[in-house]
Design a protein around this motif. Structure first.
Motif, PDB file in Angstrom:
ATOM      1  N   MET A   1       7.767 -13.638  -5.240  1.00 23.87           N
ATOM      2  CA  MET A   1       7.468 -12.549  -4.693  1.00 23.87           C
ATOM      3  C   MET A   1       5.827 -12.060  -4.597  1.00 23.87           C
ATOM      4  O   MET A   1       5.266 -12.306  -5.559  1.00 23.87           O
ATOM      5  N   GLN A   2       5.394 -12.033  -3.324  1.00 25.73           N
ATOM      6  CA  GLN A   2       4.344 -11.812  -3.014  1.00 25.73           C
ATOM      7  C   GLN A   2       3.793 -10.177  -2.785  1.00 25.73           C
ATOM      8  O   GLN A   2       4.105  -9.806  -1.652  1.00 25.73           O
ATOM      9  N   PHE A   3       3.025  -9.528  -3.437  1.00 24.72           N
ATOM     10  CA  PHE A   3       2.598  -8.311  -3.284  1.00 24.72           C
ATOM     11  C   PHE A   3       1.327  -8.231  -2.340  1.00 24.72           C
ATOM     12  O   PHE A   3       0.511  -9.065  -2.814  1.00 24.72           O
ATOM     13  N   ASP A   4       1.182  -7.487  -1.494  1.00 28.37           N
ATOM     14  CA  ASP A   4      -0.169  -7.279  -0.830  1.00 28.37           C
ATOM     15  C   ASP A   4      -0.939  -5.924  -1.251  1.00 28.37           C
ATOM     16  O   ASP A   4      -0.562  -4.882  -0.558  1.00 28.37           O
ATOM     17  N   PHE A   5      -1.406  -5.897  -2.103  1.00 34.27           N
ATOM     18  CA  PHE A   5      -2.283  -4.712  -2.739  1.00 34.27           C
ATOM     19  C   PHE A   5      -3.566  -4.259  -2.039  1.00 34.27           C
ATOM     20  O   PHE A   5      -3.977  -4.819  -1.216  1.00 34.27           O
ATOM     21  N   VAL A   6      -3.359  -2.989  -1.809  1.00 35.47           N
ATOM     22  CA  VAL A   6      -4.628  -1.966  -1.151  1.00 35.47           C
ATOM     23  C   VAL A   6      -4.897  -1.198  -1.977  1.00 35.47           C
ATOM     24  O   VAL A   6      -4.097  -0.442  -2.915  1.00 35.47           O
ATOM     25  N   LYS A   7      -6.141  -0.545  -2.133  1.00 35.28           N
ATOM     26  CA  LYS A   7      -6.671   0.495  -2.914  1.00 35.28           C
ATOM     27  C   LYS A   7      -6.002   1.833  -2.467  1.00 35.28           C
ATOM     28  O   LYS A   7      -5.798   2.172  -1.359  1.00 35.28           O
ATOM     29  N   SER A   8      -5.415   2.446  -3.460  1.00 36.86           N
ATOM     30  CA  SER A   8      -4.659   3.644  -3.147  1.00 36.86           C
ATOM     31  C   SER A   8      -5.642   4.638  -2.727  1.00 36.86           C
ATOM     32  O   SER A   8      -6.744   5.112  -3.169  1.00 36.86           O
ATOM     33  N   THR A   9      -5.096   5.731  -2.209  1.00 39.91           N
ATOM     34  CA  THR A   9      -6.051   7.178  -1.491  1.00 39.91           C
ATOM     35  C   THR A   9      -6.295   7.848  -2.900  1.00 39.91           C
ATOM     36  O   THR A   9      -6.811   8.810  -3.219  1.00 39.91           O
ATOM     37  N   TYR A  10      -5.228   7.432  -4.010  1.00 38.85           N
ATOM     38  CA  TYR A  10      -5.315   8.166  -5.222  1.00 38.85           C
ATOM     39  C   TYR A  10      -6.593   7.759  -6.037  1.00 38.85           C
ATOM     40  O   TYR A  10      -6.630   8.458  -7.182  1.00 38.85           O
ATOM     41  N   SER A  11      -7.043   6.782  -5.884  1.00 38.25           N
ATOM     42  CA  SER A  11      -8.158   6.396  -6.558  1.00 38.25           C
ATOM     43  C   SER A  11      -9.423   7.211  -6.417  1.00 38.25           C
ATOM     44  O   SER A  11      -9.537   7.862  -5.478  1.00 38.25           O
ATOM     45  N   ASN A  12     -10.255   7.223  -7.429  1.00 38.54           N
ATOM     46  CA  ASN A  12     -11.488   7.981  -7.516  1.00 38.54           C
ATOM     47  C   ASN A  12     -12.738   7.316  -7.610  1.00 38.54           C
ATOM     48  O   ASN A  12     -12.693   6.010  -8.113  1.00 38.54           O
ATOM     49  N   THR A  13     -13.628   7.892  -7.581  1.00 40.26           N
ATOM     50  CA  THR A  13     -15.215   7.181  -7.853  1.00 40.26           C
ATOM     51  C   THR A  13     -15.552   7.366  -9.108  1.00 40.26           C
ATOM     52  O   THR A  13     -16.531   6.483  -9.590  1.00 40.26           O
ATOM     53  N   ALA A  14     -14.639   7.766 -10.005  1.00 43.12           N
ATOM     54  CA  ALA A  14     -15.065   7.557 -11.579  1.00 43.12           C
ATOM     55  C   ALA A  14     -14.322   6.583 -12.206  1.00 43.12           C
ATOM     56  O   ALA A  14     -14.247   6.474 -13.322  1.00 43.12           O
ATOM     57  N   GLY A  15     -13.937   5.423 -11.467  1.00 45.37           N
ATOM     58  CA  GLY A  15     -13.368   4.250 -11.936  1.00 45.37           C
ATOM     59  C   GLY A  15     -11.875   4.405 -12.197  1.00 45.37           C
ATOM     60  O   GLY A  15     -11.421   3.452 -12.959  1.00 45.37           O
ATOM     61  N   GLU A  16     -11.350   5.419 -11.889  1.00 49.97           N
ATOM     62  CA  GLU A  16      -9.758   5.454 -11.883  1.00 49.97           C
ATOM     63  C   GLU A  16      -9.327   4.858 -10.839  1.00 49.97           C
ATOM     64  O   GLU A  16      -9.165   5.667  -9.709  1.00 49.97           O
ATOM     65  N   CYS A  17      -9.070   3.740 -10.823  1.00 51.77           N
ATOM     66  CA  CYS A  17      -8.536   3.099  -9.451  1.00 51.77           C
ATOM     67  C   CYS A  17      -7.364   2.304  -9.340  1.00 51.77           C
ATOM     68  O   CYS A  17      -7.245   1.639 -10.499  1.00 51.77           O
ATOM     69  N   VAL A  18      -6.155   2.579  -8.576  1.00 47.95           N
ATOM     70  CA  VAL A  18      -5.378   1.689  -8.633  1.00 47.95           C
ATOM     71  C   VAL A  18      -4.986   1.121  -7.292  1.00 47.95           C
ATOM     72  O   VAL A  18      -5.709   1.447  -6.297  1.00 47.95           O
ATOM     73  N   GLU A  19      -3.959   0.298  -7.189  1.00 49.61           N
ATOM     74  CA  GLU A  19      -3.779  -0.518  -6.045  1.00 49.61           C
ATOM     75  C   GLU A  19      -2.374  -0.371  -5.906  1.00 49.61           C
ATOM     76  O   GLU A  19      -1.576  -0.444  -6.591  1.00 49.61           O
ATOM     77  N   VAL A  20      -2.054  -0.248  -4.624  1.00 51.58           N
ATOM     78  CA  VAL A  20      -0.522  -0.074  -4.108  1.00 51.58           C
ATOM     79  C   VAL A  20      -0.157  -1.183  -3.245  1.00 51.58           C
ATOM     80  O   VAL A  20      -0.954  -1.519  -2.359  1.00 51.58           O
ATOM     81  N   ALA A  21       0.974  -1.915  -3.407  1.00 53.32           N
ATOM     82  CA  ALA A  21       1.485  -2.733  -2.568  1.00 53.32           C
ATOM     83  C   ALA A  21       3.079  -2.170  -1.926  1.00 53.32           C
ATOM     84  O   ALA A  21       3.654  -1.619  -2.599  1.00 53.32           O
ATOM     85  N   ARG A  22       3.000  -2.132  -0.670  1.00 50.67           N
ATOM     86  CA  ARG A  22       4.265  -1.400   0.008  1.00 50.67           C
ATOM     87  C   ARG A  22       4.901  -2.623   0.838  1.00 50.67           C
ATOM     88  O   ARG A  22       5.743  -2.008   1.858  1.00 50.67           O
TER      89      ARG A  22
END
Length: 55
Positions: A1-22
């Motif tokens: 299973m290979q996920f292709d992650f991209v930075k979520s639009t819910y991430s912010n510049t304060a270092g709270e970043c998530v990546e989402v794979a769909r």
């Protein structure tokens, strides 16, 4: 299973970043962009939609 992650639009510049794979049907994977080798949260598409709506 290979996920292709991209930075979520819910991430912010304060270092709270998530990546989402769909790229896999019925699954949304979420991880901390600062720890790409760390745990991956796997959600159903429905659960992700509910989360995004509640945000």
């Amino acid at each position: 299973m290979q996920f292709d992650f991209v930075k979520s639009t819910y991430s912010n510049t304060a270092g709270e970043c998530v990546e989402v794979a769909r790229n896999l049907p019925g699954t949304v994977a979420v991880r901390d962009s600062k720890d790409p080798g760390g745990p991956i949260l796997r959600l159903s598409s429905t659960a992700w939609a509910e989360f995004a709506k509640a945000r």
